[in-house]
Design a protein around this motif. Sequence first.
Motif, PDB file in Angstrom:
ATOM      1  N   UNK A 209      70.616  -6.981 175.529  1.00 15.53           N
ATOM      2  CA  UNK A 209      71.463  -5.966 174.895  1.00 15.53           C
ATOM      3  C   UNK A 209      71.596  -4.815 175.888  1.00 15.53           C
ATOM      4  N   UNK A 210      72.692  -4.764 176.604  1.00 12.79           N
ATOM      5  CA  UNK A 210      72.876  -3.776 177.665  1.00 12.79           C
ATOM      6  C   UNK A 210      73.112  -2.396 177.069  1.00 12.79           C
ATOM      7  N   UNK A 211      72.221  -1.443 177.419  1.00 14.95           N
ATOM      8  CA  UNK A 211      72.313  -0.081 176.887  1.00 14.95           C
ATOM      9  C   UNK A 211      72.797   0.928 177.930  1.00 14.95           C
ATOM     10  N   UNK A 212      72.848   0.516 179.196  1.00 11.98           N
ATOM     11  CA  UNK A 212      73.257   1.427 180.258  1.00 11.98           C
ATOM     12  C   UNK A 212      74.158   0.712 181.249  1.00 11.98           C
ATOM     13  N   UNK A 269      81.953  -1.355 173.552  1.00 14.65           N
ATOM     14  CA  UNK A 269      82.547  -2.228 172.523  1.00 14.65           C
ATOM     15  C   UNK A 269      81.758  -3.527 172.403  1.00 14.65           C
ATOM     16  N   UNK A 270      81.401  -4.110 173.552  1.00 13.26           N
ATOM     17  CA  UNK A 270      80.615  -5.342 173.542  1.00 13.26           C
ATOM     18  C   UNK A 270      79.244  -5.113 172.923  1.00 13.26           C
ATOM     19  N   UNK A 271      78.658  -3.930 173.182  1.00 12.39           N
ATOM     20  CA  UNK A 271      77.347  -3.600 172.613  1.00 12.39           C
ATOM     21  C   UNK A 271      77.423  -3.527 171.089  1.00 12.39           C
ATOM     22  N   UNK A 272      78.446  -2.853 170.569  1.00 15.09           N
ATOM     23  CA  UNK A 272      78.593  -2.718 169.110  1.00 15.09           C
ATOM     24  C   UNK A 272      78.792  -4.081 168.463  1.00 15.09           C
ATOM     25  N   UNK A 273      79.622  -4.914 169.068  1.00 21.37           N
ATOM     26  CA  UNK A 273      79.873  -6.247 168.510  1.00 21.37           C
ATOM     27  C   UNK A 273      78.600  -7.105 168.557  1.00 21.37           C
ATOM     28  N   UNK A 314      65.221 -10.371 168.141  1.00 23.19           N
ATOM     29  CA  UNK A 314      66.509 -11.052 168.207  1.00 23.19           C
ATOM     30  C   UNK A 314      67.262 -10.701 169.490  1.00 23.19           C
ATOM     31  N   UNK A 315      66.877  -9.600 170.119  1.00 15.99           N
ATOM     32  CA  UNK A 315      67.512  -9.167 171.350  1.00 15.99           C
ATOM     33  C   UNK A 315      66.578  -8.272 172.141  1.00 15.99           C
ATOM     34  N   UNK A 316      66.891  -8.081 173.424  1.00 15.87           N
ATOM     35  CA  UNK A 316      66.059  -7.228 174.289  1.00 15.87           C
ATOM     36  C   UNK A 316      66.944  -6.162 174.925  1.00 15.87           C
ATOM     37  N   UNK A 317      66.641  -4.872 174.687  1.00 14.79           N
ATOM     38  CA  UNK A 317      67.409  -3.805 175.334  1.00 14.79           C
ATOM     39  C   UNK A 317      67.257  -3.883 176.851  1.00 14.79           C
TER      40      UNK A 317
END
Length: 769
Positions: A209-212, A269-273, A314-317
């Motif tokens: 999960x890309x945060x930056x 947008x990809x992060x929110x989805x 479920x995901x990794x930041x």
Amino acid sequence: MGVRGCRAFSGMVWGRYLLTAGLRCCRSPVSCHVNRRYSFLPDDVKSLKAVVSRDISKIRNIGIMAHIDAGKTTTTERMLYYSGYTRALGDVDDGDTVTDFMAQERERGITIQSAAVTFDWKTHRINLIDTPGHVDFTLEVERALRVLDGAVAVFDASAGVEAQTLTVWRQAEKHHVPCVCFLNKMDKPAANLSFSIESIKHKLKANPVLLQVPVGSGRNFSGVVDLLTNQKLTWKQTSTRDDGQVFESKPLDRSDDPELLHEVNEARTALIEQVADLDDEFADLLLTDFSDNFDAVSSSKLQEAVRRVTLARKGVPVLCGSSLRNKGVQPLLDAITAYLPAPDERHHDLVRWYKDDLCALAFKVLHDKQRGPLVFLRIYSGTLKPQSAVHNINRNSTERMSRLLVPFADQHVEIPSLTAGNIALTVGLKQTVTGDTIVASKASAAAAARRAHNAGGAGKRPGEHASVVLSGVEVPDPVFFCTIEPPTMAKQADLENALGCLQREDPSLKVRVDPDSGQTILCGMGELHIEIVHDRIRREYGIETQLGPLQVAYRESVLHGASAADTLDRTVGERRHVVSVELAVAPRDLAAPGGSCEVAFTEELGGQLSTEIKAAVENGVNGAYLQGPLLGYPLQGVATLIQRVTMEPGTSPAMVSACVSRCMLKALRLAGGRVLEPVMSLEVTVGEERLGTVLGDLAQRRGTVRDIQSRHDDKVLLATVPLAEMMGYSTILRTITSGNAAFSLELDTYEAMNQQDQSNLLKRVAGLL
């Protein structure tokens, strides 16, 4: 110093701290953006703040894990500096890091043993363990992850997921530890964000999960854009001595680079989805309140959803930065406190039966020349206090803990008590070893067992303490061994004492005495492991020992199934012992879960035998497993079925074990033997012009190439090679590639040797004998 004196001193220190903070605020310039400078307590009072009691929800127990040279220790050093724990930035190359304090670590520039350090970040306390990246010290990672609540996986952004990254990631998954990923070394010319993300996705089978998004690339890497807040964080280094403590934070606007704006919009947008796909609560929020405009969702709601996704694994930041260049570490600290779990958010089934009573796990032991054994404890419930007696369930013994300390690498601060959720260092527990469960008293353990039994939990009978013992640490089997001898027989006792202390510190180190030659055999996880042990004996205990040639720890198995029966009839004193046993052995899948060998009883027999006799039978089988019929190596891949056990009344369990062992040896000889050798998973990174040379060398080493991948201008060779062929490989590889290659090894599996290789081995051993 008396109580009043301590309070007065604390008041003076806190007054000084608050005054300093106030003056800083008064001097801060007013502008449209914020210059952030994270610095808290002065160094001379770091220990005072560390002992301030924290609410359990504000505690984070984390580990730093990665492949070799990904930047674990450098990242840890930056965390300590920005939190105010250290005055200066430590550097691995300079040998002045806090967590790599062993002489061998500073000389070699690698982490050998895990080191714990406690510091504060904003309103949170972080108990951090820096772990090794070398496969020889994989137990250090294993026992750290066993007691941690979260982990930071550090990646070289130019290499992505590497061989040892896979190993430590599997260890984290085994213990269900939520992770945050940090793409380090973004300043390298070959750093590639999308490549690293794809490697996490495909090699680790994780959801990154890309945060930056990085600002700039290679040498021009200057900062990151936070996708949750659309804040641009920039480190403007004015000189090579810039410590990165001050950085600029401002919202993105139209004056910024259009390409960066477009990349950020697409990434957000990809992060929110992605988060909506992984978290139902966030998806419902989008569809009900933000159905017209998903981008209008607040950063706080998005952060809460990312936290839920992380805790549910479920995901990794994923964050990025460059620890060596002092960029991106402060946001990583913020992410640790924001996304990784507090101790009370991790559910440990057995701990609930203790309620408010003490329950802790010993996960590491160190030896101090002045204070004796220092035992690291993770406290799961209750409160730990010095000068109190505690009960060790595994040893069934009660010991008095004399002192209680908070670990700061190789320096420690004494404190009056520690509560659940913390990591403590204790003095005085002389019998405790790695994996032991520590409770308040024997009565406390019995009460917990009764609660488990009444609730229909793990306990089977009231008072059965085994049902409320925390699971320990799995110790891998050694793959190398060699003889070790003292310089004179007068030093034999000193050597035995040194080896005993080192074994207690490092359970992956095994020491045994050869029954035929009487020599002491040292068994370890690799060449480097044994080399470090040898060096420590010389430096720390002053014994100049001699090591024999390294040998591979082979295993043995059976060719086919076989059955055997045996009867033991012995009279000891006035007591007659008669026992008859019938059993069968058969080959078992070497990759089967649950270990290499298994013992089972027929359904009818299993219901007839008492627990004591079953234990005696299993002890007899396990004793036979330790020495195979061909060369005396331990057995692997063997299943044993106990078909009949009959005995005269009064027969002792020891006689049952002896009869079973003798019967096992008969069955093993009838089943025929085969030798298994450890096969390593090898990863070599080399330039394309040297690839053919490396492949030719591997062919001579009985290597099998699995894949050849491209990584920028280099080739990554993935192969499996017998461990026996890898002696001194680092020197050979440097020679044939002129030093332009790197490799990593990890144990893959044990495989049966072909007939010719096995015959050669048997002849070689016979020649040595």
